[in-house]
Structures are given as structure tokens and as C-alpha cells.
Design a protein around this motif. Sequence first.
Motif, PDB file in Angstrom:
ATOM      1  N   GLU A  94       0.176  -4.916   4.646  1.00 46.67           N
ATOM      2  CA  GLU A  94      -0.810  -3.838   4.483  1.00 46.67           C
ATOM      3  C   GLU A  94      -0.168  -2.474   4.718  1.00 46.67           C
ATOM      4  N   LYS A 135       1.708  -1.634   1.531  1.00 53.10           N
ATOM      5  CA  LYS A 135       0.757  -1.250   0.483  1.00 53.10           C
ATOM      6  C   LYS A 135       0.164   0.131   0.741  1.00 53.10           C
ATOM      7  N   ALA A 136      -0.156   0.426   1.976  1.00 52.61           N
ATOM      8  CA  ALA A 136      -0.709   1.749   2.316  1.00 52.61           C
ATOM      9  C   ALA A 136       0.317   2.842   2.046  1.00 52.61           C
ATOM     10  N   GLN A 137       1.564   2.593   2.430  1.00 55.61           N
ATOM     11  CA  GLN A 137       2.619   3.575   2.188  1.00 55.61           C
ATOM     12  C   GLN A 137       2.810   3.795   0.690  1.00 55.61           C
ATOM     13  N   ALA A 175       0.528   3.434  -1.641  1.00 50.84           N
ATOM     14  CA  ALA A 175      -0.632   4.184  -2.133  1.00 50.84           C
ATOM     15  C   ALA A 175      -0.546   5.659  -1.745  1.00 50.84           C
ATOM     16  N   GLN A 176      -0.135   5.937  -0.517  1.00 50.56           N
ATOM     17  CA  GLN A 176      -0.061   7.318  -0.030  1.00 50.56           C
ATOM     18  C   GLN A 176       1.031   8.126  -0.714  1.00 50.56           C
ATOM     19  N   THR A 177       2.106   7.461  -1.096  1.00 50.51           N
ATOM     20  CA  THR A 177       3.255   8.195  -1.647  1.00 50.51           C
ATOM     21  C   THR A 177       3.405   8.020  -3.152  1.00 50.51           C
ATOM     22  N   GLY A 178       2.498   7.267  -3.772  1.00 49.91           N
ATOM     23  CA  GLY A 178       2.579   7.061  -5.209  1.00 49.91           C
ATOM     24  C   GLY A 178       3.684   6.115  -5.643  1.00 49.91           C
ATOM     25  N   ARG A 179       4.188   5.348  -4.706  1.00 47.13           N
ATOM     26  CA  ARG A 179       5.230   4.375  -5.048  1.00 47.13           C
ATOM     27  C   ARG A 179       4.604   3.143  -5.686  1.00 47.13           C
ATOM     28  N   TRP A 183      11.513   4.489   3.672  1.00 46.01           N
ATOM     29  CA  TRP A 183      10.095   4.776   3.431  1.00 46.01           C
ATOM     30  C   TRP A 183       9.379   5.243   4.697  1.00 46.01           C
TER      31      TRP A 183
END
Length: 131
Positions: free
Chosen positions: A62, A65-67, A69-73, A110
Amino acid sequence: MKDIRPIRSDADHEWALAEVARYFDKEPKRGTPEGDRFEVLLGLIEAYEAKHWPISAPDPVEAIKAQMAQTGRTQADLAVLIGSRPRASEILRRQRALTMQMIRKLSTDWHIPAEVLIQPYRLATDNRKRA
């Protein structure tokens, strides 16, 4: 210190929050009586909140996945980082555990805290019956 007391209830917590709120616009200087009062109140608030409303860290998948989503990766970016497109997919689907090398790369590149990534987490299991 002037009228400092333990925080034992939600009402005490509200009182302490109101007391420290007045310091937010102009934080008192450390080592002064007001600065000491501010620090003690913050410590009491932190201890009460940790006991009554603990915040657990997200599981490693999670967090990844959050990282993302937050960074557009994307999953492709994860694949480049760990060196394999299939492994990236397996990790995100919980079919493969992170290795220490992957954890190091995710933490360094990351900026996901290693202490989050090293936590035990649930992997998908094969629920099909064996013949």
C-alpha cells in the motif's frame, strides 16, 4: 508550570489543544517558562493521542501504491527501479515479497521509509486445491 495537568479525558485533551493553539502564531522561545510549558503540553498531547488514536503505518504494498499515486509513477517505473516488469507486477499483486535490495532502492530512490517497507505483510495465496 502554570496549571499543567495530565490528560485523562477528551475534555482534558481539548483543553490542552486550546492551550497550545495560542502559541502557534508565535512559538515561544525554547528554555523560557512559556517555551517549557509549550513543550510539556505538546508531549502530553502526543502521548494521549498515541494511546487513544494510534496511527499504524501502511503495509509495504500500500505504501508503494500510495507513493506511485502521489508522484505520478507507474508500474513501468517500478519495473525500471527493481529491474523486472514481471516482478513489479508480482509485487503489486502481492505474489512476491520485497527483497532487501528492492527495499533499499525504494527507500533511497522513491523515499519510502525503510521501516515501512520491512514490515511483514500479507501475500496472495493460492487457494486452489491440489490434486
